[in-house]
Scaffold this active site. Structure first.
Site: not given
Ligand SMILES: *Cc1c(COP(=O)(O)O)cnc(C)c1O
Length: 461
Positions: A110
């Site tokens: 993120k």
């Molecule tokens: C947010 C997240 C996901 C999922 O990603 P999306 O874009 O919500 O599908 C998977 N793994 C981790 C570690 C995350 O923080």
């Protein structure tokens, strides 16, 4: 480039307005009116670009209302915070490529989008002489990445609610050790759902929202999806030579943001074979792709908590394209969802879905077993989310072509689960060790909407 709503209720708007709008007033999500096409020749010309240079090439085709030097500056500053010179490096282990998306400050993918979004918000707010108060709920990853994306930024104050004692220890430290004046951590005596319900209620209070210029950073913001498109191109350029085209991606999915970015890359002409949507026990999207059953279940808690989601917010963007950009159909689908708890699809639609995506659900015991066996064979540690994607790739993607698994978090972020899988603690990186014993700032409140509202008003003076 101009942006429209999946529900058809707004006149086309420019990029900066789309970023500030987040969710469209008609309840829809914003999408570009069309996707720029990247030719094979153009792709070849990008092979030697660094990550920030490539990001500029891709982002600039979607922006249009930020001068070139400013946009490059925003990109450079965002990716200078990553600890690896390649930003999202690829390593090959056991016949699959692992794209490590966790070299940002909070060790999860993120950061790739939220570092950029933080800088972008600051830039637009300064230009407009405005300020923004971000309020969000987190189960751990989004909140810490958002806090680090906006800490110390002018014109922005952020309030992040997390469930007290229910995030991983590292996630809590990553949030509460940020003591900048514009960051407010609120630990709620309750669950993540309590946090999310209160944030929704605050946004639903239009008078409050208006008076305090509330904004969100959840994954519905178009700029977040856009920033994630870049690494699909980057990965493709790194693993292919001029003759080998067949590249597949496995994406551990929760809110459908990351995999939607891959879908956008494919629509732009990037030669992607399969896009594999990997889920944990919260498998509504797997049921949808494999059988056309899009019906809500209860949220189950798993060892990959960032994927413990039933209603994936970015799914609406995919629906809009599946319905050939017909917003009447999108609106009708959400009416059906509300009234019947499901959306039904025609055979022709399902053929399209299965041409776009494939999917498998990986349960907890298979996830833990994958962490164990992958480590035994390669010495490489997969965090529990990445392990879901790797297991899915080994099961579903052809072994004789390039399989790229998105590594969405660093294993140290989920050390409790790593210990459960391996029977021993995972090594702790220096950046995490450094958090121990640092001063923290966090206020603990009851799961009481009024208490939270009063707290925010008091902090904003
Ligand atoms: C947010 C997240 C996901 C999922 O990603 P999306 O874009 O919500 O599908 C998977 N793994 C981790 C570690 C995350 O923080």
């Amino acid at each position: 480039m101009r942006y429209i709503s999946t529900r058809g209720g707004i006149e086309p708007i420019a990029f900066k307005d789309a970023v500030m709008m987040g969710l469209a007033p008609d309840g829809g999500l914003l999408l570009p009116q069309s996707y720029p096409h990247i030719s094979r020749e153009q792709l070849e010309a990008w092979r030697t670009l660094s990550y920030p240079e490539l990001a500029y090439q891709i982002l600039s085709r979607f922006v249009g209302d930020i001068p070139a030097a400013d946009l490059q500056g925003l990109i450079d500053r965002s990716y200078a915070t990553f600890s690896h010179p390649d930003v999202t490096p690829l390593v090959k282990q056991d016949g699959v490529y692992i794209m490590e998306l966790f070299h940002g400050v909070t060790l999860a993918f993120k950061d790739v989008a939220l570092q950029f979004l933080g800088n972008l918000f600051e830039y637009i707010l300064a230009e407009r002489n405005e300020s923004l108060n971000i309020i969000g709920a987190t189960s751990g990853d989004t909140g810490s990445a958002a806090i680090h994306g906006v800490r110390g930024k002018k014109g922005i104050t952020i309030f992040i609610l997390h469930p007290h004692g229910k995030t991983s220890a590292v996630q809590a430290l990553q949030m509460t050790t940020v003591t900048d004046a514009n960051v407010h951590n609120i630990a709620i005596r309750g669950t993540f759902d309590d946090c999310q319900d209160m944030v929704k209620a605050l946004f639903g209070d239009l008078e409050f929202k208006e008076k305090y210029s509330l904004g969100a950073v959840n994954s519905i913001n178009w700029a977040r999806v856009l920033a994630q498109v870049v690494y699909y191109f980057y990965a493709w350029l790194r693993v292919t030579d001029q003759t080998d085209d067949s590249v597949h991606f496995s994406v551990p999915t929760g809110n459908f943001g990351d995999i939607f970015a891959g879908y956008v890359a494919k629509r732009m002409g990037l030669p992607i074979g399969k896009l594999l949507l990997a889920t944990n026990e919260n498998n509504i999207l797997t049921r949808f792709v494999t059988t056309g059953d899009y019906s809500l279940g209860d949220v189950v808690q798993t060892v990959s908590p960032s994927m413990d989601i039933q209603i994936a917010s970015n799914f609406e963007r995919y629906l809009f394209h599946l319905y050939a950009e017909n917003s009447d159909k999108v609106r009708a689908a959400f009416v059906e969802m509300k009234e019947q708890g499901r959306i039904s699809f025609t055979e022709a639609e399902m053929r399209q879905v299965q041409a776009d995506l494939c999917s498998v659900s990986v349960d907890q015991s298979a996830t833990l077993e994958t962490i164990r066996s992958f480590y035994a064979e390669t010495g490489y540690l997969l965090d529990p989310h990445t392990a879901v994607g790797v297991k899915a790739a080994l099961e579903l993607l052809p072994a004789d072509s390039a399989r790229i698994c998105l590594a969405t978090a660093h294993p140290a972020k989920f050390s409790e689960t790593m210990e459960q899988a391996l029977g021993a603690p995972a090594p702790v990186p220096e950046s995490v060790q450094a958090l121990q014993g640092k001063p923290t700032r966090c206020d603990v409140l009851d799961a009481d909407l009024n208490a939270v509202r009063e707290y925010i008003i008091a902090q904003l003076g």
